[in-house]
Motif scaffolding. Sequence first.
Motif, PDB file in Angstrom:
ATOM      1  N   THR A 154       2.958   9.345   2.480  1.00 29.00           N
ATOM      2  CA  THR A 154       3.496   9.677   1.164  1.00 29.00           C
ATOM      3  C   THR A 154       4.785   8.897   0.952  1.00 29.00           C
ATOM      4  OG1 THR A 154       4.834  11.517   1.998  1.00 29.00           O
ATOM      5  CG2 THR A 154       2.540  11.993   1.371  1.00 29.00           C
ATOM      6  N   PRO A 155       5.239   8.769  -0.291  1.00 27.36           N
ATOM      7  CA  PRO A 155       6.531   8.094  -0.514  1.00 27.36           C
ATOM      8  C   PRO A 155       7.669   8.751   0.252  1.00 27.36           C
ATOM      9  CG  PRO A 155       5.320   8.326  -2.574  1.00 27.36           C
ATOM     10  CD  PRO A 155       4.555   9.103  -1.559  1.00 27.36           C
ATOM     11  N   ALA A 156       7.591  10.073   0.419  1.00 30.15           N
ATOM     12  CA  ALA A 156       8.649  10.772   1.155  1.00 30.15           C
ATOM     13  C   ALA A 156       8.529  10.571   2.653  1.00 30.15           C
ATOM     14  CB  ALA A 156       8.611  12.265   0.820  1.00 30.15           C
ATOM     15  N   GLU A 157       7.304  10.516   3.160  1.00 33.00           N
ATOM     16  CA  GLU A 157       7.063  10.330   4.594  1.00 33.00           C
ATOM     17  C   GLU A 157       5.998   9.259   4.794  1.00 33.00           C
ATOM     18  OE1 GLU A 157       6.096  13.970   6.508  1.00 33.00           O
ATOM     19  OE2 GLU A 157       8.139  14.760   6.421  1.00 33.00           O
ATOM     20  N   PRO A 158       6.349   8.002   4.590  1.00 32.69           N
ATOM     21  CA  PRO A 158       5.361   6.927   4.778  1.00 32.69           C
ATOM     22  C   PRO A 158       5.136   6.642   6.258  1.00 32.69           C
ATOM     23  CG  PRO A 158       7.501   5.989   4.270  1.00 32.69           C
ATOM     24  CD  PRO A 158       7.665   7.489   4.175  1.00 32.69           C
ATOM     25  N   LEU A 159       4.000   6.020   6.556  1.00 30.24           N
ATOM     26  CA  LEU A 159       3.795   5.513   7.907  1.00 30.24           C
ATOM     27  C   LEU A 159       4.839   4.441   8.199  1.00 30.24           C
ATOM     28  CD1 LEU A 159      -0.080   4.960   8.217  1.00 30.24           C
ATOM     29  CD2 LEU A 159       1.255   6.887   9.092  1.00 30.24           C
ATOM     30  N   ASP A 160       5.397   4.477   9.391  1.00 30.61           N
ATOM     31  CA  ASP A 160       6.267   3.371   9.804  1.00 30.61           C
ATOM     32  C   ASP A 160       5.445   2.105   9.998  1.00 30.61           C
ATOM     33  OD1 ASP A 160       8.739   4.839   9.917  1.00 30.61           O
ATOM     34  OD2 ASP A 160       7.964   5.800  11.730  1.00 30.61           O
ATOM     35  N   VAL A 185       0.859  -1.181   0.000  1.00 27.60           N
ATOM     36  CA  VAL A 185       0.000   0.000   0.000  1.00 27.60           C
ATOM     37  C   VAL A 185       0.897   1.233   0.000  1.00 27.60           C
ATOM     38  CG1 VAL A 185      -1.796   1.267   1.220  1.00 27.60           C
ATOM     39  CG2 VAL A 185      -1.796  -1.232   1.248  1.00 27.60           C
ATOM     40  N   PRO A 186       0.762   2.108  -0.986  1.00 24.57           N
ATOM     41  CA  PRO A 186       1.632   3.294  -1.032  1.00 24.57           C
ATOM     42  C   PRO A 186       1.520   4.108   0.252  1.00 24.57           C
ATOM     43  CG  PRO A 186       0.415   3.057  -3.098  1.00 24.57           C
ATOM     44  CD  PRO A 186      -0.159   2.047  -2.140  1.00 24.57           C
ATOM     45  N   GLY A 187       2.665   4.507   0.778  1.00 24.80           N
ATOM     46  CA  GLY A 187       2.679   5.336   1.970  1.00 24.80           C
ATOM     47  C   GLY A 187       2.630   4.577   3.273  1.00 24.80           C
ATOM     48  N   ILE A 188       2.729   3.232   3.225  1.00 26.10           N
ATOM     49  CA  ILE A 188       2.710   2.415   4.445  1.00 26.10           C
ATOM     50  C   ILE A 188       3.845   1.399   4.372  1.00 26.10           C
ATOM     51  CG2 ILE A 188       1.396   0.827   5.899  1.00 26.10           C
ATOM     52  CD1 ILE A 188      -1.158   2.012   4.729  1.00 26.10           C
ATOM     53  N   ASP A 189       4.738   1.415   5.360  1.00 21.15           N
ATOM     54  CA  ASP A 189       5.861   0.476   5.372  1.00 21.15           C
ATOM     55  C   ASP A 189       5.452  -0.898   5.889  1.00 21.15           C
ATOM     56  OD1 ASP A 189       7.624   2.231   4.254  1.00 21.15           O
ATOM     57  OD2 ASP A 189       8.634   2.780   6.138  1.00 21.15           O
ATOM     58  N   ARG A 190       4.736  -0.937   7.014  1.00 23.52           N
ATOM     59  CA  ARG A 190       4.352  -2.210   7.619  1.00 23.52           C
ATOM     60  C   ARG A 190       2.895  -2.151   8.075  1.00 23.52           C
ATOM     61  NH1 ARG A 190       9.470  -3.480  11.673  1.00 23.52           N
ATOM     62  NH2 ARG A 190      10.936  -4.261  10.095  1.00 23.52           N
ATOM     63  N   ILE A 191       2.260  -3.316   8.046  1.00 24.05           N
ATOM     64  CA  ILE A 191       0.875  -3.422   8.506  1.00 24.05           C
ATOM     65  C   ILE A 191       0.808  -4.526   9.553  1.00 24.05           C
ATOM     66  CG2 ILE A 191      -1.504  -3.954   7.869  1.00 24.05           C
ATOM     67  CD1 ILE A 191      -0.944  -2.804   5.127  1.00 24.05           C
ATOM     68  N   LEU A 192       0.360  -4.167  10.757  1.00 28.91           N
ATOM     69  CA  LEU A 192       0.239  -5.116  11.856  1.00 28.91           C
ATOM     70  C   LEU A 192      -1.230  -5.265  12.225  1.00 28.91           C
ATOM     71  CD1 LEU A 192       1.550  -6.876  14.093  1.00 28.91           C
ATOM     72  CD2 LEU A 192       1.656  -4.800  15.503  1.00 28.91           C
ATOM     73  N   VAL A 193      -1.722  -6.492  12.186  1.00 19.75           N
ATOM     74  CA  VAL A 193      -3.108  -6.788  12.523  1.00 19.75           C
ATOM     75  C   VAL A 193      -3.204  -7.190  13.996  1.00 19.75           C
ATOM     76  CG1 VAL A 193      -4.960  -8.465  12.179  1.00 19.75           C
ATOM     77  CG2 VAL A 193      -3.855  -7.417  10.203  1.00 19.75           C
ATOM     78  N   ALA A 207       3.606   5.566  18.728  1.00 23.10           N
ATOM     79  CA  ALA A 207       3.661   6.980  18.368  1.00 23.10           C
ATOM     80  C   ALA A 207       4.444   7.776  19.409  1.00 23.10           C
ATOM     81  CB  ALA A 207       2.247   7.532  18.227  1.00 23.10           C
ATOM     82  N   LYS A 208       4.267   7.416  20.668  1.00 22.75           N
ATOM     83  CA  LYS A 208       4.992   8.076  21.755  1.00 22.75           C
ATOM     84  C   LYS A 208       6.494   7.861  21.622  1.00 22.75           C
ATOM     85  CE  LYS A 208       4.922   8.268  26.852  1.00 22.75           C
ATOM     86  NZ  LYS A 208       4.298   7.642  28.064  1.00 22.75           N
ATOM     87  N   ALA A 209       6.868   6.722  21.060  1.00 24.99           N
ATOM     88  CA  ALA A 209       8.288   6.403  20.868  1.00 24.99           C
ATOM     89  C   ALA A 209       8.878   7.085  19.642  1.00 24.99           C
ATOM     90  CB  ALA A 209       8.464   4.896  20.756  1.00 24.99           C
ATOM     91  N   GLY A 210       8.046   7.824  18.897  1.00 28.83           N
ATOM     92  CA  GLY A 210       8.566   8.582  17.767  1.00 28.83           C
ATOM     93  C   GLY A 210       8.263   7.996  16.400  1.00 28.83           C
ATOM     94  N   MET A 211       7.471   6.928  16.336  1.00 32.71           N
ATOM     95  CA  MET A 211       7.139   6.331  15.054  1.00 32.71           C
ATOM     96  C   MET A 211       5.961   7.053  14.408  1.00 32.71           C
ATOM     97  SD  MET A 211       7.455   2.281  16.113  1.00 32.71           S
ATOM     98  CE  MET A 211       7.159   1.709  14.430  1.00 32.71           C
ATOM     99  N   ARG A 212       5.926   7.008  13.069  1.00 30.25           N
ATOM    100  CA  ARG A 212       4.754   7.511  12.344  1.00 30.25           C
ATOM    101  C   ARG A 212       3.743   6.372  12.283  1.00 30.25           C
ATOM    102  NH1 ARG A 212       8.923  10.089   9.213  1.00 30.25           N
ATOM    103  NH2 ARG A 212       9.033   8.248   7.871  1.00 30.25           N
ATOM    104  N   VAL A 213       2.604   6.562  12.932  1.00 32.29           N
ATOM    105  CA  VAL A 213       1.667   5.461  13.174  1.00 32.29           C
ATOM    106  C   VAL A 213       0.284   5.794  12.615  1.00 32.29           C
ATOM    107  CG1 VAL A 213       0.554   4.023  14.934  1.00 32.29           C
ATOM    108  CG2 VAL A 213       2.918   4.790  15.254  1.00 32.29           C
ATOM    109  N   GLY A 214      -0.344   4.798  12.000  1.00 32.81           N
ATOM    110  CA  GLY A 214      -1.738   4.880  11.596  1.00 32.81           C
ATOM    111  C   GLY A 214      -2.542   3.818  12.322  1.00 32.81           C
ATOM    112  N   LEU A 215      -3.816   4.098  12.546  1.00 34.71           N
ATOM    113  CA  LEU A 215      -4.696   3.157  13.250  1.00 34.71           C
ATOM    114  C   LEU A 215      -5.990   3.032  12.456  1.00 34.71           C
ATOM    115  CD1 LEU A 215      -5.322   1.414  15.756  1.00 34.71           C
ATOM    116  CD2 LEU A 215      -6.146   3.500  16.887  1.00 34.71           C
TER     117      LEU A 215
END
Length: 405
Positions: A251-257, A139-147, A169-177
């Motif tokens: 984005t490709p420049a700033e994907p979710l970790d 998926v563009p803009g997402i590095d890893r997906i955890l279920v 997110a608190k640890a500094g990762m770019r996170v999506g939920l």
Amino acid sequence: MFGSRQKTREKLAGAIKEALGGADWLESVTVDDDGKALLVIRAEPGAADVAEHRRIEAENYAGRIPGITLVRSVLTAEKPAGRTQPGAHGHTHEHGPSHAPAPAPSPVAGLRRVTKGARLSDEAMNQGAPAPAQSLKPVPGIDRILVVASAKGGVGKSTVAVNLAAAMAKAGMRVGLLDADIYGPSIPTMMGTVDAEPATSANKKLVPVEAHGMKTLSIGYLSDPDSPMIWRGPIVMSAITQLLNDAEWGTPAEPLDILIIDTPPGTGDAQLAIAQKVPVTAAIIVTTPQEVALADVRRGAAMFAKTHVPVIGLVETMSWFDDPAGVRHYLMGEGGARRMGAALGLPVLGEIPMLTAIREAGDAGVPAALGKGPAADIFMALARSAAIALDQLVTRPAPEIIFED
């Protein structure tokens, strides 16, 4: 007109048989004019849990065939002639004043006893089986997906998903939920975003709602909170894939970790949709310590194995309760996840006790992981264990085929 309807019914029945691999245990398939299918499945007597598994899987595959609106099934088994029906402790049931064992009724031609048992053969399971995640496009803009999953409801899965995401997110990762729990979305309440309404970008994609340093999407943002989601499988699959693919997660420049997906409990349409359509990196299974929940962990782990999704570990919730005097009580049992993990070869990534702070934070819409104290420390440790487990996953490249002269 009637001939056309009959051909349609026969075509749908044939499609179901093909989807189940022409299995010899499928005695008959009938489909009516409304697309309602009835499967008659032969089961081996004495194999109740296996037959039930077969029935569920067969209904699942049949229900995904276009044109099928409802699937029912009957499990049958031939009753051997001359056998008595045992009662308690192997004795036969007594009828009337006589103390002699009642004779077995004579078998009647054409009658079968309904029973449970059996499972889908490997051949049937492979018909239309989901492709391995490696074959799905990222998926563009997402590095890893955890279920984050659970095979049983009410075990605290959403609480784990929300606080795991918050801790990362608190640890500094770019996170999506992503809240994929279509029938009972909890993320808006637990993230304090009940009144949020996602915007759409210039290219007509959903813009995730940002809260507590995370990007979030939920069907709860798009539906009336008082209206039940009475959706069938295909609509559920479409909703989940759109929330994932038609949104600007990164984005490709700033994907979710990492994107964490909170799935609904069970092993049904939503889970299959994610396995089929989403390039999932790995899964975590949430459970409570008691046996009634652990029994479903086996089913959840088996589903992920069938759908080629690696499980990096178990998370146990409601592990214990410390009373005001400091005495620890194991209200739900002790060490259940550890025993199950040992049996399945899976590590336990964390054990989460019953803490008032976790419940209060969820109700207030501020994840406990973002605060201070024991609850926050527990979820930070869980996030660390999950991140290490993800880093340790080994993705093997596809075999290279060399043609020699």
